[in-house]
Design a protein around this motif. Structure first.
Motif, PDB file in Angstrom:
ATOM      1  N   HIS A 112       0.836  -1.205   0.000  1.00 47.26           N
ATOM      2  CA  HIS A 112       0.000   0.000   0.000  1.00 47.26           C
ATOM      3  C   HIS A 112       0.875   1.261   0.000  1.00 47.26           C
ATOM      4  CE1 HIS A 112      -3.600   2.360   0.945  1.00 47.26           C
ATOM      5  NE2 HIS A 112      -2.875   2.980   1.869  1.00 47.26           N
ATOM      6  N   ILE A 113       1.879   1.284   0.844  1.00 47.40           N
ATOM      7  CA  ILE A 113       2.779   2.436   0.931  1.00 47.40           C
ATOM      8  C   ILE A 113       3.582   2.587  -0.367  1.00 47.40           C
ATOM      9  CG2 ILE A 113       4.848   3.338   2.081  1.00 47.40           C
ATOM     10  CD1 ILE A 113       3.709   2.144   4.683  1.00 47.40           C
ATOM     11  N   GLU A 114       4.029   1.486  -0.919  1.00 50.27           N
ATOM     12  CA  GLU A 114       4.765   1.516  -2.183  1.00 50.27           C
ATOM     13  C   GLU A 114       3.898   2.104  -3.302  1.00 50.27           C
ATOM     14  OE1 GLU A 114       6.141  -2.355  -3.432  1.00 50.27           O
ATOM     15  OE2 GLU A 114       8.209  -1.779  -3.077  1.00 50.27           O
ATOM     16  N   ASP A 115       2.640   1.662  -3.365  1.00 48.08           N
ATOM     17  CA  ASP A 115       1.709   2.167  -4.379  1.00 48.08           C
ATOM     18  C   ASP A 115       1.480   3.665  -4.208  1.00 48.08           C
ATOM     19  OD1 ASP A 115       1.475  -0.406  -5.363  1.00 48.08           O
ATOM     20  OD2 ASP A 115      -0.507  -0.767  -4.490  1.00 48.08           O
ATOM     21  N   ARG A 118       4.596   5.598  -5.301  1.00 46.08           N
ATOM     22  CA  ARG A 118       4.718   5.606  -6.759  1.00 46.08           C
ATOM     23  C   ARG A 118       3.784   6.657  -7.366  1.00 46.08           C
ATOM     24  NH1 ARG A 118       2.865   0.977  -7.693  1.00 46.08           N
ATOM     25  NH2 ARG A 118       0.853   1.630  -8.486  1.00 46.08           N
ATOM     26  N   LEU A 119       2.544   6.706  -6.872  1.00 51.33           N
ATOM     27  CA  LEU A 119       1.581   7.686  -7.389  1.00 51.33           C
ATOM     28  C   LEU A 119       1.997   9.119  -7.061  1.00 51.33           C
ATOM     29  CD1 LEU A 119      -1.826   5.916  -6.734  1.00 51.33           C
ATOM     30  CD2 LEU A 119      -0.813   6.469  -8.938  1.00 51.33           C
ATOM     31  N   LEU A 166      -3.454   9.016 -15.420  1.00 55.88           N
ATOM     32  CA  LEU A 166      -2.295   9.793 -14.982  1.00 55.88           C
ATOM     33  C   LEU A 166      -1.097   9.518 -15.890  1.00 55.88           C
ATOM     34  CD1 LEU A 166      -0.807  11.604 -12.922  1.00 55.88           C
ATOM     35  CD2 LEU A 166      -0.532   9.580 -11.498  1.00 55.88           C
ATOM     36  N   ASP A 167      -0.824   8.240 -16.147  1.00 55.59           N
ATOM     37  CA  ASP A 167       0.293   7.878 -17.017  1.00 55.59           C
ATOM     38  C   ASP A 167       0.100   8.416 -18.432  1.00 55.59           C
ATOM     39  OD1 ASP A 167       1.590   6.533 -14.968  1.00 55.59           O
ATOM     40  OD2 ASP A 167       0.844   4.558 -15.564  1.00 55.59           O
ATOM     41  N   LYS A 168      -1.120   8.334 -18.932  1.00 56.95           N
ATOM     42  CA  LYS A 168      -1.410   8.781 -20.301  1.00 56.95           C
ATOM     43  C   LYS A 168      -1.208  10.283 -20.450  1.00 56.95           C
ATOM     44  CE  LYS A 168      -3.057   8.345 -24.528  1.00 56.95           C
ATOM     45  NZ  LYS A 168      -2.021   8.571 -25.510  1.00 56.95           N
TER      46      LYS A 168
END
Length: 182
Positions: A112-115, A118-119, A166-168
């Motif tokens: 969860h923290i990693e996600d 990353r965001l 977001l990536d797009k």
């Protein structure tokens, strides 16, 4: 209640710095191991009614430096983290104990923290691109394509996070701005 800090992923020198400062701040510490990944946070913190989990977790978080703070108020934790930073140690992944996350496994919390991290990095990078695009537009209204891209980026602020969108928009803005970086 006593303040607790559970942690993993630190070098020997970093552990020494961390544990020494914890002693100064009267914080109980516990180093986590790979065997703890499938344990609930409540169990790892020694909270009553949380039992040991026999399941084995196959995830590997050995590259993550992590600390979880229990029973800290905001000011005390801020002071602790500042002192830690003064000693050259900044913790990349951290969390505080909540009523919700005590039922999560360590593995789930780390994912969860990693996600989230990353965001946040992606949003920060999008912000840099938006700033460049705003500077490029300036008073020039002829860049309608860029204005449309900016409007798409601004719209992300008012929506639930959609990583694909977001990536797009980051990709589209980056490609558009490359035309002007020559």
């Amino acid at each position: 209640m006593s303040k607790k800090l559970i942690y993993l992923g630190f070098s020997e020198e970093e552990k020494r710095i961390l544990t020494e400062l914890c002693k100064d701040f009267e914080i109980k510490t516990r180093e986590l191991k790979k065997e703890d990944y499938n344990e609930k946070i409540g169990y790892l913190l020694g909270i009553e009614n949380f039992k040991h989990n026999e399941d084995i977790n196959k995830n590997d978080f050995s590259q993550i430096q992590f600390a979880l703070f229990s029973d800290f108020d905001r000011d005390y934790m801020k002071k602790f983290l500042l002192k830690l930073k003064e000693r050259g140690l900044v913790i990349s992944h951290k969390a505080v104990q909540t009523q919700k996350n005590i039922d999560w496994t360590l593995s789930y919390l780390l994912k969860h923290i990693e996600d989230e991290r990353r965001l946040l990095i992606k949003f920060k990078n999008l912000g840099i691109l938006v700033k460049k695009a705003q500077n490029l537009i300036g008073e020039d209204e002829s860049k309608k394509d860029l204005k449309i891209l900016l409007d798409r980026a601004y719209a992300l602020q008012n929506q639930a996070i959609d990583e694909k969108k977001l990536d797009k928009i980051r990709e589209d803005l980056s490609k558009y701005l490359q035309k002007f970086n020559r």
